[in-house]
Design a protein around this motif. Structure first.
Motif, PDB file in Angstrom:
ATOM      1  N   THR A 112     -27.494  14.239  37.204  1.00 56.61           N
ATOM      2  CA  THR A 112     -26.114  14.880  36.944  1.00 56.61           C
ATOM      3  C   THR A 112     -25.984  15.990  37.869  1.00 56.61           C
ATOM      4  OG1 THR A 112     -26.186  14.331  34.426  1.00 56.61           O
ATOM      5  CG2 THR A 112     -24.542  16.203  35.180  1.00 56.61           C
ATOM      6  N   SER A 139     -17.481   4.141  41.110  1.00 55.28           N
ATOM      7  CA  SER A 139     -16.789   3.660  40.032  1.00 55.28           C
ATOM      8  C   SER A 139     -15.351   3.755  39.873  1.00 55.28           C
ATOM      9  CB  SER A 139     -17.432   4.261  38.747  1.00 55.28           C
ATOM     10  OG  SER A 139     -17.467   5.600  38.791  1.00 55.28           O
ATOM     11  N   ASN A 184     -10.636   2.320  38.906  1.00 54.03           N
ATOM     12  CA  ASN A 184      -9.791   3.096  37.840  1.00 54.03           C
ATOM     13  C   ASN A 184      -8.360   2.679  38.039  1.00 54.03           C
ATOM     14  OD1 ASN A 184      -8.042   6.025  37.914  1.00 54.03           O
ATOM     15  ND2 ASN A 184      -9.417   5.650  36.100  1.00 54.03           N
ATOM     16  N   SER A 240     -15.558  11.402  37.179  1.00 55.81           N
ATOM     17  CA  SER A 240     -15.604  10.645  36.027  1.00 55.81           C
ATOM     18  C   SER A 240     -17.062  10.549  35.399  1.00 55.81           C
ATOM     19  CB  SER A 240     -15.179   9.395  35.932  1.00 55.81           C
ATOM     20  OG  SER A 240     -13.664   9.341  36.217  1.00 55.81           O
ATOM     21  N   SER A 241     -18.116  10.286  36.409  1.00 60.38           N
ATOM     22  CA  SER A 241     -19.365  10.192  36.220  1.00 60.38           C
ATOM     23  C   SER A 241     -20.073  11.493  35.513  1.00 60.38           C
ATOM     24  CB  SER A 241     -20.140   9.799  37.482  1.00 60.38           C
ATOM     25  OG  SER A 241     -19.777   8.438  37.888  1.00 60.38           O
ATOM     26  N   ALA A 253     -18.062  13.516  33.742  1.00 62.30           N
ATOM     27  CA  ALA A 253     -17.698  13.729  32.659  1.00 62.30           C
ATOM     28  C   ALA A 253     -18.701  12.954  31.677  1.00 62.30           C
ATOM     29  CB  ALA A 253     -16.105  13.333  32.699  1.00 62.30           C
ATOM     30  N   ASP A 254     -18.875  11.682  32.016  1.00 62.73           N
ATOM     31  CA  ASP A 254     -19.659  10.945  31.359  1.00 62.73           C
ATOM     32  C   ASP A 254     -20.984  11.347  31.050  1.00 62.73           C
ATOM     33  OD1 ASP A 254     -17.688   9.125  31.270  1.00 62.73           O
ATOM     34  OD2 ASP A 254     -18.461   8.018  32.614  1.00 62.73           O
ATOM     35  N   ALA A 255     -21.593  12.162  32.157  1.00 59.87           N
ATOM     36  CA  ALA A 255     -23.040  12.905  32.128  1.00 59.87           C
ATOM     37  C   ALA A 255     -22.818  14.008  31.227  1.00 59.87           C
ATOM     38  CB  ALA A 255     -23.457  13.096  33.557  1.00 59.87           C
ATOM     39  N   SER A 279     -11.453  16.959  28.141  1.00 63.03           N
ATOM     40  CA  SER A 279     -12.811  17.376  28.247  1.00 63.03           C
ATOM     41  C   SER A 279     -12.960  18.972  28.099  1.00 63.03           C
ATOM     42  CB  SER A 279     -13.610  16.849  29.369  1.00 63.03           C
ATOM     43  OG  SER A 279     -12.842  17.244  30.753  1.00 63.03           O
TER      44      SER A 279
END
Length: 470
Positions: free
Chosen positions: A32, A75, A79, A333-334, A336-338, A386
């Motif tokens: 991250t 990724s 989108n 986005s990655s 946020a996912d992490a 978020s």
């Protein structure tokens, strides 16, 4: 590359290298933290700009892919918003190719006032009329901006030739106006609904369409009315009068002759797209989101041969935007996912002990924090979903008035996007035209945010007191 560009490139590449090699802070995984390094490198590349945005993006992503999972970096290219923005930029070329945009521009010029400022207020009025029903300010921009861009091109103002004559002003104003109308109505943009749902879930504050508009109409209305004038003063067009242009518009219409078959097809498909953007999301069994309508719009233009494949691949601005925005969005986005944004917000909450601080000061501090982190987000919806829950959670333990804080955060979810050109889809669409430099985009947007803050604190808060909101 010249020496100056090489120095800039080295400085930008050093950012991710240095951050990457710093041990990950407590609470964050090493992967991250490495994503944070890549994100800061991409952000630095956009700001310093040693190379064109797509090139510096590909350089950073290319090097990063040697050390981490490329799927995390790429990724964003899957989108739907990245594709939507590229598609509507491509669609805009149909108005140029067929001449419909120029025809519409000539007609509007003949019916407008005699000043460029008046033309700016005409743009604002059209956006205002569409805003309660459209539900997406990005889709509104795709409706309105092509028409006004064609007005600029009709007076020989192009991105690479005389941009300051008229096109730069109309482009910058398109973004400012779009964000101003988005703040005015609960249905002004999709993100507003997320804010409203979070407010009732976390603070038990219900924001209805009516209460939203009642709170925004005075301060938000002032920001909207000032927009064309402020942008006019900050980025004054070289063409200030339209009297001679009206004569040219009449002559231009005469030279164009009767409307062509391609123009008729485009006009019908354009109307269908507007209806789709306005009412599509309400037709449950079709699931017509703004992205779906955009894809259908382009498909119909291709099937009816208004555009062909050469037109699609020749839309350089669309692919230029897609390359850098897709990577930027993917990394964000990655993160946020992490859980990076949650970690960041928790850290801010731990550092800030606001329990014994004056409630209005707490509100100002939390609003300032919410604006400062905007540079980390390339999606309004992702930003609100978020980060706002954490702001609300911090506020619960303070003397801040929940309603005042909620309203300010709700409205500045829109205005805050003006701080960058990537904070909202409407900004990306306008910026992709190439009329306004990134430096000017950020400068004018920041000034507009400052003006909005003054208006909401100096006029909005007393107005809300008078009508009993707090």
């Amino acid at each position: 590359m010249n020496k100056k560009a090489i120095i800039k490139l080295i400085a930008v590449l050093l950012i991710p290298v240095i951050v990457w090699n710093i041990p990950a802070p407590s609470g964050l995984e090493a992967e991250t933290w490495h994503l944070v390094a890549i994100y800061l490198g991409l952000l630095g590349g956009l700001i310093v700009k040693p190379l064109d945005e797509p090139i510096i993006t590909l350089v950073i992503v290319g090097f990063a892919s040697m050390f981490m999972d490329a799927e995390l970096l790429l990724s964003g290219y899957g989108n739907d918003m990245a594709w939507f923005i590229a598609i509507v930029t491509i669609v805009c070329t149909a108005f140029v190719k067929t001449g419909l945009g120029r025809r519409m521009a000539y007609i509007m010029l003949q019916r407008s006032g005699n000043s460029t400022l008046g033309l700016g207020y005409l743009m604002m009025l059209i956006d205002l009329i569409l805003s309660p029903a459209t539900g997406s300010n990005a889709s509104r921009t795709t409706i309105i901006y092509p028409i006004f861009r064609n007005i600029a091109e009709g007076v020989d103002s192009h991105p690479d030739d005389n941009p300051r004559k008229l096109g730069g002003y109309l482009t910058m104003l398109a973004y400012v106006t779009s964000q101003s109308t988005a703040a005015l109505f609960l249905t002004g943009m999709a993100t507003n609904a997320i804010t409203a749902s979070l407010a009732i879930e976390m603070l038990n504050i219900e924001l209805t369409w009516g209460s939203w508009f009642m709170a925004s109409v005075v301060p938000g209305g002032l920001v909207l009315l000032l927009g064309p004038y402020v942008v006019y003063k900050l980025y004054k067009p070289e063409l200030t009068g339209l009297s001679d242009v009206k004569v040219q518009a009449k002559q231009g219409l005469a030279e164009m002759g009767e409307i062509t078959s391609a123009e008729k097809k485009l006009f019908v498909i354009f109307i269908l797209a507007i209806l789709g953007w306005m009412f599509g999301p309400k037709i449950a069994f079709l699931s017509l989101g703004i992205q779906s309508v955009g894809f259908v719009f382009l498909a119909l233009l291709l099937v009816t041969r208004v555009l062909n494949w050469s037109d699609v691949i020749g839309a350089k601005g669309a692919w230029h935007l897609f390359v850098w925005y897709g990577a930027f969005y993917g990394v964000a986005s990655s993160l946020a996912d992490a859980g990076f944004y949650t970690w960041l917000a928790d850290r801010l909450g731990g550092i800030l002990d606001l329990s014994n601080v004056n409630g209005l000061l707490v509100t100002a501090v939390l609003l300032a924090i919410s604006l400062a982190v905007r540079y980390f987000f390339v999606s309004n919806s992702a930003y609100v979903a978020s980060f706002y829950p954490v702001i609300f959670a911090i506020a619960l333990g303070t003397q801040a008035n929940p309603m005042v804080l909620t309203l300010l955060l709700a409205f500045f979810a829109s205005y805050g996007a003006l701080l960058t050109h990537y904070g909202n889809g409407a900004g990306l669409i306008a910026f992709a035209s190439g009329y306004v430099s990134q430096k000017e985009f950020w400068k004018i947007g920041t000034i507009m945010v400052a003006i909005a803050l003054v208006i909401y604190f100096a006029i909005g808060l007393p107005y809300w007191k008078i009508i009993g909101i707090w």
